[in-house]
Motif scaffolding. Structure first.
Motif, PDB file in Angstrom:
ATOM      1  N   ALA A 100      75.901  94.820   9.163  1.00  0.00           N
ATOM      2  CA  ALA A 100      74.931  94.048   9.954  1.00  0.00           C
ATOM      3  C   ALA A 100      74.070  93.150   9.076  1.00  0.00           C
ATOM      4  CB  ALA A 100      74.034  94.995  10.753  1.00  0.00           C
ATOM      5  N   GLU A 101      73.939  93.496   7.798  1.00  0.00           N
ATOM      6  CA  GLU A 101      73.140  92.714   6.845  1.00  0.00           C
ATOM      7  C   GLU A 101      74.022  92.335   5.647  1.00  0.00           C
ATOM      8  OE1 GLU A 101      70.037  91.679   6.902  1.00  0.00           O
ATOM      9  OE2 GLU A 101      69.038  92.852   8.452  1.00  0.00           O
ATOM     10  N   PRO A 102      75.092  91.555   5.889  1.00  0.00           N
ATOM     11  CA  PRO A 102      76.008  91.270   4.772  1.00  0.00           C
ATOM     12  C   PRO A 102      75.350  90.538   3.617  1.00  0.00           C
ATOM     13  CG  PRO A 102      76.533  89.897   6.682  1.00  0.00           C
ATOM     14  CD  PRO A 102      75.517  90.906   7.128  1.00  0.00           C
ATOM     15  N   GLU A 103      74.360  89.673   3.919  1.00  0.00           N
ATOM     16  CA  GLU A 103      73.688  88.969   2.827  1.00  0.00           C
ATOM     17  C   GLU A 103      72.975  89.949   1.912  1.00  0.00           C
ATOM     18  OE1 GLU A 103      73.098  88.210   6.052  1.00  0.00           O
ATOM     19  OE2 GLU A 103      74.106  86.274   6.294  1.00  0.00           O
ATOM     20  N   LEU A 104      72.257  90.895   2.514  1.00  0.00           N
ATOM     21  CA  LEU A 104      71.538  91.881   1.712  1.00  0.00           C
ATOM     22  C   LEU A 104      72.519  92.755   0.936  1.00  0.00           C
ATOM     23  CD1 LEU A 104      68.890  93.132   0.827  1.00  0.00           C
ATOM     24  CD2 LEU A 104      68.928  94.541   2.893  1.00  0.00           C
ATOM     25  N   ALA A 105      73.628  93.145   1.583  1.00  0.00           N
ATOM     26  CA  ALA A 105      74.635  93.960   0.894  1.00  0.00           C
ATOM     27  C   ALA A 105      75.188  93.222  -0.324  1.00  0.00           C
ATOM     28  CB  ALA A 105      75.760  94.328   1.861  1.00  0.00           C
ATOM     29  N   ARG A 106      75.453  91.938  -0.173  1.00  0.00           N
ATOM     30  CA  ARG A 106      75.979  91.155  -1.311  1.00  0.00           C
ATOM     31  C   ARG A 106      74.931  91.011  -2.415  1.00  0.00           C
ATOM     32  NH1 ARG A 106      78.352  88.594   3.104  1.00  0.00           N
ATOM     33  NH2 ARG A 106      80.609  88.869   3.103  1.00  0.00           N
ATOM     34  N   VAL A 164      83.174 105.952   1.945  1.00  0.00           N
ATOM     35  CA  VAL A 164      82.543 104.888   2.734  1.00  0.00           C
ATOM     36  C   VAL A 164      82.072 103.756   1.817  1.00  0.00           C
ATOM     37  CG1 VAL A 164      80.608 104.318   4.260  1.00  0.00           C
ATOM     38  CG2 VAL A 164      81.881 106.444   4.598  1.00  0.00           C
ATOM     39  N   GLU A 165      81.430 104.099   0.697  1.00  0.00           N
ATOM     40  CA  GLU A 165      80.973 103.080  -0.239  1.00  0.00           C
ATOM     41  C   GLU A 165      82.141 102.277  -0.805  1.00  0.00           C
ATOM     42  OE1 GLU A 165      77.672 102.248  -1.582  1.00  0.00           O
ATOM     43  OE2 GLU A 165      77.269 103.099   0.386  1.00  0.00           O
ATOM     44  N   GLY A 166      83.257 102.960  -1.076  1.00  0.00           N
ATOM     45  CA  GLY A 166      84.436 102.264  -1.582  1.00  0.00           C
ATOM     46  C   GLY A 166      84.986 101.271  -0.576  1.00  0.00           C
ATOM     47  N   VAL A 167      85.008 101.665   0.690  1.00  0.00           N
ATOM     48  CA  VAL A 167      85.444 100.761   1.748  1.00  0.00           C
ATOM     49  C   VAL A 167      84.519  99.546   1.822  1.00  0.00           C
ATOM     50  CG1 VAL A 167      85.566 100.533   4.272  1.00  0.00           C
ATOM     51  CG2 VAL A 167      86.678 102.468   3.137  1.00  0.00           C
ATOM     52  N   LEU A 168      83.212  99.797   1.775  1.00  0.00           N
ATOM     53  CA  LEU A 168      82.250  98.692   1.870  1.00  0.00           C
ATOM     54  C   LEU A 168      82.353  97.752   0.669  1.00  0.00           C
ATOM     55  CD1 LEU A 168      79.179 100.612   3.298  1.00  0.00           C
ATOM     56  CD2 LEU A 168      80.581  98.896   4.483  1.00  0.00           C
ATOM     57  N   LEU A 172      83.187  93.771   0.797  1.00  0.00           N
ATOM     58  CA  LEU A 172      82.354  92.736   0.190  1.00  0.00           C
ATOM     59  C   LEU A 172      83.168  91.777  -0.664  1.00  0.00           C
ATOM     60  CD1 LEU A 172      79.145  94.692  -0.871  1.00  0.00           C
ATOM     61  CD2 LEU A 172      79.265  92.807   0.765  1.00  0.00           C
ATOM     62  N   VAL A 173      84.119  92.298  -1.420  1.00  0.00           N
ATOM     63  CA  VAL A 173      84.877  91.436  -2.335  1.00  0.00           C
ATOM     64  C   VAL A 173      86.120  90.837  -1.683  1.00  0.00           C
ATOM     65  CG1 VAL A 173      83.992  92.614  -4.383  1.00  0.00           C
ATOM     66  CG2 VAL A 173      86.170  93.351  -3.387  1.00  0.00           C
ATOM     67  N   ASP A 174      86.583  91.399  -0.555  1.00  0.00           N
ATOM     68  CA  ASP A 174      87.801  90.899   0.092  1.00  0.00           C
ATOM     69  C   ASP A 174      87.685  91.035   1.611  1.00  0.00           C
ATOM     70  OD1 ASP A 174      90.319  89.885   0.409  1.00  0.00           O
ATOM     71  OD2 ASP A 174      91.374  91.616  -0.431  1.00  0.00           O
ATOM     72  N   ALA A 176      88.435  89.282   4.147  1.00  0.00           N
ATOM     73  CA  ALA A 176      89.540  88.860   5.015  1.00  0.00           C
ATOM     74  C   ALA A 176      90.600  89.943   5.160  1.00  0.00           C
ATOM     75  CB  ALA A 176      90.176  87.578   4.468  1.00  0.00           C
ATOM     76  N   ARG A 177      90.674  90.866   4.213  1.00  0.00           N
ATOM     77  CA  ARG A 177      91.738  91.865   4.235  1.00  0.00           C
ATOM     78  C   ARG A 177      91.270  93.292   4.521  1.00  0.00           C
ATOM     79  NH1 ARG A 177      93.343  88.324   0.157  1.00  0.00           N
ATOM     80  NH2 ARG A 177      95.359  87.352   0.537  1.00  0.00           N
ATOM     81  N   VAL A 178      89.974  93.520   4.485  1.00  0.00           N
ATOM     82  CA  VAL A 178      89.459  94.879   4.705  1.00  0.00           C
ATOM     83  C   VAL A 178      88.548  94.884   5.921  1.00  0.00           C
ATOM     84  CG1 VAL A 178      88.115  96.781   3.730  1.00  0.00           C
ATOM     85  CG2 VAL A 178      89.615  95.427   2.248  1.00  0.00           C
ATOM     86  N   ALA A 179      88.925  95.683   6.908  1.00  0.00           N
ATOM     87  CA  ALA A 179      88.096  95.882   8.101  1.00  0.00           C
ATOM     88  C   ALA A 179      87.309  97.169   7.879  1.00  0.00           C
ATOM     89  CB  ALA A 179      88.967  95.983   9.344  1.00  0.00           C
ATOM     90  N   PRO A 180      86.024  97.081   7.567  1.00  0.00           N
ATOM     91  CA  PRO A 180      85.296  98.273   7.127  1.00  0.00           C
ATOM     92  C   PRO A 180      85.217  99.392   8.154  1.00  0.00           C
ATOM     93  CG  PRO A 180      83.799  96.426   7.435  1.00  0.00           C
ATOM     94  CD  PRO A 180      85.182  95.885   7.568  1.00  0.00           C
ATOM     95  N   GLY A 181      85.027  99.059   9.443  1.00  0.00           N
ATOM     96  CA  GLY A 181      84.938 100.105  10.459  1.00  0.00           C
ATOM     97  C   GLY A 181      86.206 100.931  10.554  1.00  0.00           C
TER      98      GLY A 181
END
Length: 198
Positions: A100-106, A164-168, A172-174, A176-181
């Motif tokens: 929900a906060e991708p900018e903050l996550a990045r 979960v952190e590994g998925v996230l 963040l880095v890819d 287009a290829r990883v659907a986190p949910g």
């Protein structure tokens, strides 16, 4: 007519929001306090009335976000659903909070990558510890409900947080290829299947 008094909480929140925008646009490390002040529409000195440094701003933004996310997660844990359903909901909430906060996550990832965990002003240890505590609580309840065997390894909450952190991180880095949910759901299912098969 006298000027309207400044609401310090509102002003602080406005500065945090502005900082997140400028950090996301320019990157955390190249951004100066002057850039944050310009984005917030305040003088540079005003920033220092609320924060001591850029690191302090980032830490405050992340703490605000994490506290809001943890409130939601705690409410899920206290619901009346079966424990494993609540565990799946908790994982989904962890993922939803970050996405929900991708900018903050990045921004936090950028900060972590350059500075390293030893220098971080963001209190990741507190946040991870609370997630592990809540997961452990749900695992204990699942054992009590008969949904899991009694010999759940002690480090299972840390493993689930790590998954979960590994998925996230991959998202963040890819993105287009990883659907986190769906990926986090699959990780949870695999972990639980391994626990029940022991």
């Amino acid at each position: 007519m006298s000027p309207r008094p400044v609401n310090k909480d509102e002003k602080r929140a406005e500065i945090l929001d502005a900082a997140i925008r400028v950090f996301a646009r320019a990157g955390f490390h190249p951004t100066k306090i002057e850039d944050v002040a310009r984005e917030a529409g305040v003088a540079k000195g005003t920033i220092y009335l609320y924060f001591t440094s850029r690191d302090d701003i980032l830490a405050a933004a992340f703490e605000r976000f994490a506290d809001e996310a943890l409130r939601g997660v705690r409410a899920l844990v206290e619901s009346a659903e079966p424990a494993l359903d609540r565990l799946h909901a908790l994982v989904r909430a962890m993922v939803a909070g970050a996405t929900a906060e991708p900018e903050l996550a990045r921004i936090v990832f950028d900060f972590w990558a350059v500075r390293g965990p030893g220098a971080a002003t963001v209190d990741f240890a507190r946040i991870y510890a609370e997630h592990r505590r809540l997961i452990a609580l749900l695992l204990d309840r699942a054992v009590a409900e008969g949904a899991l065997p009694a010999d759940v390894p002690e480090q299972t909450p840390a493993v689930l947080v790590g998954l979960v952190e590994g998925v996230l991180l991959q998202w963040l880095v890819d993105p287009a290829r990883v659907a986190p949910g769906p990926a986090a759901d699959a990780a949870t299912d695999l972990l639980l299947a391994g626990l029940t098969a022991r």
